[in-house]
Structures are given as structure tokens and as C-alpha cells.
Design a protein around this motif. Sequence first.
Motif, mmCIF file in Angstrom:
data_model
loop_
_atom_site.group_PDB
_atom_site.id
_atom_site.type_symbol
_atom_site.label_atom_id
_atom_site.label_comp_id
_atom_site.label_asym_id
_atom_site.label_seq_id
_atom_site.Cartn_x
_atom_site.Cartn_y
_atom_site.Cartn_z
ATOM 1 N N UNK B 176 -40.942 5.568 3.880
ATOM 2 C CA UNK B 176 -40.972 6.947 3.377
ATOM 3 C C UNK B 176 -42.321 7.283 2.763
ATOM 4 N N UNK B 177 -42.919 8.369 3.247
ATOM 5 C CA UNK B 177 -44.139 8.870 2.614
ATOM 6 C C UNK B 177 -43.781 9.693 1.387
ATOM 7 N N UNK B 178 -42.707 10.458 1.511
ATOM 8 C CA UNK B 178 -42.227 11.232 0.357
ATOM 9 C C UNK B 178 -40.755 10.938 0.158
ATOM 10 N N UNK B 179 -40.354 10.897 -1.084
ATOM 11 C CA UNK B 179 -38.944 10.679 -1.424
ATOM 12 C C UNK B 179 -38.620 11.512 -2.655
ATOM 13 N N UNK B 180 -37.452 12.147 -2.613
ATOM 14 C CA UNK B 180 -37.076 13.040 -3.711
ATOM 15 C C UNK B 180 -35.618 12.779 -4.075
ATOM 16 N N UNK B 181 -35.372 12.683 -5.371
ATOM 17 C CA UNK B 181 -33.984 12.496 -5.829
ATOM 18 C C UNK B 181 -33.358 13.871 -5.975
ATOM 19 N N UNK B 182 -32.348 14.145 -5.150
ATOM 20 C CA UNK B 182 -31.721 15.471 -5.200
ATOM 21 C C UNK B 182 -30.470 15.476 -6.073
ATOM 22 N N UNK B 183 -29.937 14.304 -6.344
ATOM 23 C CA UNK B 183 -28.754 14.185 -7.219
ATOM 24 C C UNK B 183 -28.863 12.832 -7.906
ATOM 25 N N UNK B 184 -28.826 12.783 -9.212
ATOM 26 C CA UNK B 184 -29.064 11.501 -9.895
ATOM 27 C C UNK B 184 -27.879 10.536 -9.807
#
Lengths: 502, 227
Positions: B176-184
Motif C-alpha cells: 500500500x502506498x496510501x492507507x487510511x483508517x475509515x473506522x477505528x
Amino acid sequence: MLIRPDRRDLGLIGLYTGRIITGLGLVMLIPAVLGVVRAEYNDALGLLIGAGVSLLLGRLAEWRLATSRDLGWSHAMATVALSWLVAAYLAAIPLYLSGHYGSFLDASFDAMSGFATAGLAVINDLDHVSDSINLWRHLMQFMGGQGLVLIALSLFGGAGGLAGLYVGEGREDRILPNVRRTASFIWRVALLYLLFGGVMLWAAVVHAGMPALDGLLHAVMLFMAAFDTGGFLPTSASLGVYHSAVVEATASILMVAGAFSFALHYQLMRGTGPVEMVRNIETRVLAVTVVGLSAITMIGLARFETYDSVEALLRRGFFHLLSAHTGTGFGTIPGRLFVTDWGVLAPAMVVIAMALGGMASSTTGGVKAIRVGVLAKSVANDIQRIVLPTDAVVVGAYHSNGRNEALRPAVVRTAVLITLLYLVLYFAGAFLGMFYGYSIQESLFESTSAAAAVGLSVGVVGPDVEEGLKVFYIFQMWIGRLEFISVFALFGYLYATIRGRL
Amino acid sequence: MTRSANQITPLQTITGMVAIIAVATVIVTVLGRLIDRSEQRPPLGAPAQDEQDDTCPDAPLPEPVTVSAADLIECPDTFDGATVHYTGEAVRAVLHRGARAWVHLNDDRYALELGPLYEHRTTVGGNSGVPVSIPAGVADDITYVGDARHRGAILTVTGEFRRANPDDGGGPGIHADTARITDPGRPVGRPVDGARIVTAAVVFAAALAAAFLAHNDTSTRPPTRRR
């Protein structure tokens, strides 16, 4: 003439089955304690209910069926087969109550898979299963690998006829002069490996990045799955979840140790192991088949350009071949990739490795190296007889369990018979798979995996697999792990109770 | 006891087997009610993903292409080297490796729709997921990973899918180049089921009674043999 068994015969079988399930109930209390410690109260209660039912039935049998009669050979064989069925039923209780199974049949499937050290699973949402239920799944493998009967022997002892119980679980070599001392030795070997192997695995999984406490639990479960060649793991990604060559190498050592016979472990502990390993027909056969099948697997993977580095060929190709040959069933890739990414030749080698299995009297399933070796020797002798002058005397021999054995016709006949029975079992499951619409590759892969108690899967076995296949795979795991004879004895008893003469 | 007193007829055998099967069935039925008592089934809607198509899409694909774990496993060659967009729940553990970390992201219905089975008792199949290598900074922000007591963090990642990832010894995975937490994520729990407590107590009391009888009832115990 077929003699009809009477109440005393059936009572004796019931009594010993009761003792075995009493041992099962006591072991079920271990994960229940973990459930309380980890605040998994509903699963702990499920385990307590399962333990309670097991202890109740076991003690009722002891109360009503106690006798001083010795266990006959046929009683022992039937007892083993029956107790494995009853144990799978009772062990399924906490699994079913966990709510992770669609039906009691599904829970029984996983219970039999655990005891048979297969590792095939139809559990739903494994990645959210509690630690206590996961420990129970792994303890089932440990008990099944060491031998359910060993638990009874260790806890309750018994009168005469224990050798029949021991042999009924697919073991032939009595390492020490009597069965109870042999059982004690097998436990000592397992505990020794648990100590060293468990610590090595703990260090490996912590090195891979697991937190220390979770890592300890993973290491214990990994040990049971590896040394008893079971294949269950607490995650759906199997061994691939650790992304660690160190974990894979450590597990491989334990898998190979699990595929060795306890007689060979005895020789290793006496210091005569290196010589024995060179001379033993089973280590020779395993060396040839592992090297040969691995080489062809690598060629197959290179041919289809699946992997382009030596590390990948070893960690994916060789590891899965070893996992199949030892009957463990660990995977470091999703099983579907055998179909979608491995071509045809490499998966075929995996199927052959699964079918062959490890050593006799180990925790593996399959045909076993001793039978392959005996058959190969027999063929070589026949060729010699053709080539040599007609009056030449050809005497075959092989080395096993520290002594030389003559290649007697009865030994060859038994090896041929059991090998043929395994082949029939593999193909019967494959035909049933094809009946349900799966391809011949998928059907044969899953059927061999179930009957040889391996656990690798190309995706047929899962929560949605057809009921008919589930039932047949349970049967395959049961009869394959017990190596046919004790199951035939149980069927014989059932038949004789109805059709036998007084 | 004479031999005739010990004889059993075929009818008795069959009756006994039917009785055993009946008892086993009753036990299973009672157990089923214990599960039913603790069920709080969420409504079942359409599956999170469409049924898997047997055929793989033709390359080249518009990138980044949104994929499921099933897409990647069924068509590894098609997506090998492609930039993919993937969403899943982090389960079991975050394994730190220097500047990056491994997480296993599941995209099955438990992960994206229903939550852990322990919470709702609705069985919809097994898990499906892929390993993803994410930047360590994002991994540090993951509070919960999925297990029996937690619903794990949901991550959306974009990166290259590698059919045989050289960084992982040939295993499949997404870098993954980018990763985002959308729900903790969150802790999950269930109240202790009173019916199970009662059942366990009753069964254990009966087992203790049977053990007492087995130990003390001399009328059925065989005489001790001299050795």
C-alpha cells in the motif's frame, strides 16, 4: 461361523469408551479455564457443558458397566472406532455452542477433523473466534495425534487387552516392553518437544511482530498443530499470517518431527538415531519421495512461471510439499492459488505427497512410508527373481525400528491391502466431489486431503460445502486416521449383533 | 449370570441403537435452543460483494481498480502489478517490520457489514482477505484488530498488488502506498447467558452424582483381582 456378541461384550466396549470420553471431558476443562481468564464466559460455559456431558456419560458407563473381564482384541478394535465417533460428537458440543457453526454436523466435522489431525475446517468467521474455542480446536489435534486411547491409558490404566486399543489407533510398534510404558514414553516425547518447540515458536512469532502474550498462545497452538501434524491455526490465513521465514522454518522442523515414528524418536533419544536414520526403510523412503516430489514441484512452478526466486520456490513450493507430505496442512498462500496460480504439475505432486503421508506409528495419515518401502522392496525382489537363475533364492529384508525384518509374504500382502484401501478411499471421495460438480483436480485434492488427514484445501471444504460431502469427508477422516481395521471391527460387531448365531 | 441371561436379540440391538440416536438428537436439540436464546440476528441484506464471476477481466485495467480479496485470489495474473483500491478489516495482529507493517485485511461480510459473529450469531460463511503492507505510521494508529472481543479497524488502501511479493518470499499481497483508517473499530461483547449457567450446573451436578455412584456402589463394582 459368526458369533453374536452378548451383553458382556457390548458392556466391555461401552466401559472402555466411557473411560476414553471421561478423559476427553477432563481435557475440555483446560480451555474452559482459559475462557474464564480471558473473560470469554459464554464459550467457557459451552466448554463446561461439553465437559459435563462427557463426564456424565463416562461415569455412568463406569457405574453400570464395571467388570473385571479383560478386553479382547476385537473388543479393543471396536472400542477405538466407537470412541472416536462418540468423542467427535461430544467434542462438537462447545464448538456448536460457540455459534460459529451452521449446524451440529458442521461442528462434528471440525471435531473429527481435529481428532484425525486433518485440519480441514467448515467454521464460520474463524478470525473472530475466541481464544478458548481456538485452544479447544488445537487440543483436539493434540489428543488425536497422541492418541485418544493414550489419554485413557494414562489416566485410568485398565486390565489386559490394552495392546488392542493401542494398535486400533493405527499404531504398530510397541517401543517399550508394555503398552503403558510405551504410552508414557510417547507423552514424554510430546512434552519434550512442547518445551523446546514451544519456546522456539514463541521466539519466532514474537520476532515476527506478535505481542508477547498473544504470541505465547499462538506458539502453543502452533506447536500442537505442527507436531501433531494437525493444521488448524487461529487465523484464516494459516501460517501465512506471520509473514516470517523463521516461523515457517521452525514449524517445518516440528512437522518433520511429527512425521517421524515414535520408535525413531526413541532411537534418537538413545543416541542411536543417526545410524537408525540412515538404515531405516521409512527415512530412506521419505528422503527419496520428499526430494523427488519437491524437485518436480519446483519444475512445475518454474514451468508456469509462478515464482521467479529461489526464496519463493522454497517458502511456497517446498514448504507446501513438506506440509502435504507430513500431513500437516499448513499453508502460506490461500488454497485457491493451487488452482488459479500453480498450474497443473505442482498441485499434482502435492496430492501425491498427501496420499503417501509420513511414517507408521507417527501422527500422520496416508499410506505411510513403511508400506511404500515394503512394496518397493517387493517389486525389486520380483525383478531379481526374473533376472537371476531359476534356482536362485531371493530373500528380501528391510530395516525398521532398530532391527532387520524379513520381507515375509504376509507383510507384503498387508501393505498391498492397506494401500489399495487408501486408493479406493481417495477415489471414492473424488467421485463424490465430481458428482457434486467439482472438477477432477479439486475433487481429488480435497478427497485425498481428508482421507490422508492433511488439511490443505483448494476451497471446496468450507461452511458452504454440500452436506453429502461433509458426511463423507467425516467418514474418510475417521476411517483413514484409524487405518481401516478398527472401523471394520466395529461394523463387524454391528453386523454380528443382528445376524450372528448364538 | 448364565449365558442366556446375557444374550441379546437383534430387536434389542436395533432398539438400543434407535434409543442412542434419539438421546443424541435430544441433546443436539437442547443445545440448539441454548444458541437460539442468545441470538440477536441482524437483518440479512444483499451480499457485500457480487457473486464471484468465473471469468477474469481483461487487462489492461483502469487504475486504481477497486478489487475484492476474491478477485485477487481467483485472478492473480490479471491483477499482478496493477494498482488496486481495497477495503477491509484488520484482524488478529499488526506485525511491525521497520518502516512498514503487515496487516491482514478481511473484506468478508463479517468485516464490512455484520461485525464479528460472536456479537450477532449469524453465520454467512468463512473469511476472505489479503495481506497488506502499510506504512508504519498508519499501523501505529490502529487501536483495535479483529478478534473475539473486538471489531477491528477498517482500512482503505491503495497500492500495487503483487501475486508473488518478493518482500514476502513470494506470498501474494498488496504493497500500500496510501492507507487510511475509515473506522477505528470497537470492543464487542455479549451478556453472560443465564440458561448456559443453569445447564452447566445441572449437567455437572449429574456428572458428580454419577462419579459418586461409580466410586461407591459396590453392587456393580467387580471384585479386586489379586496380582
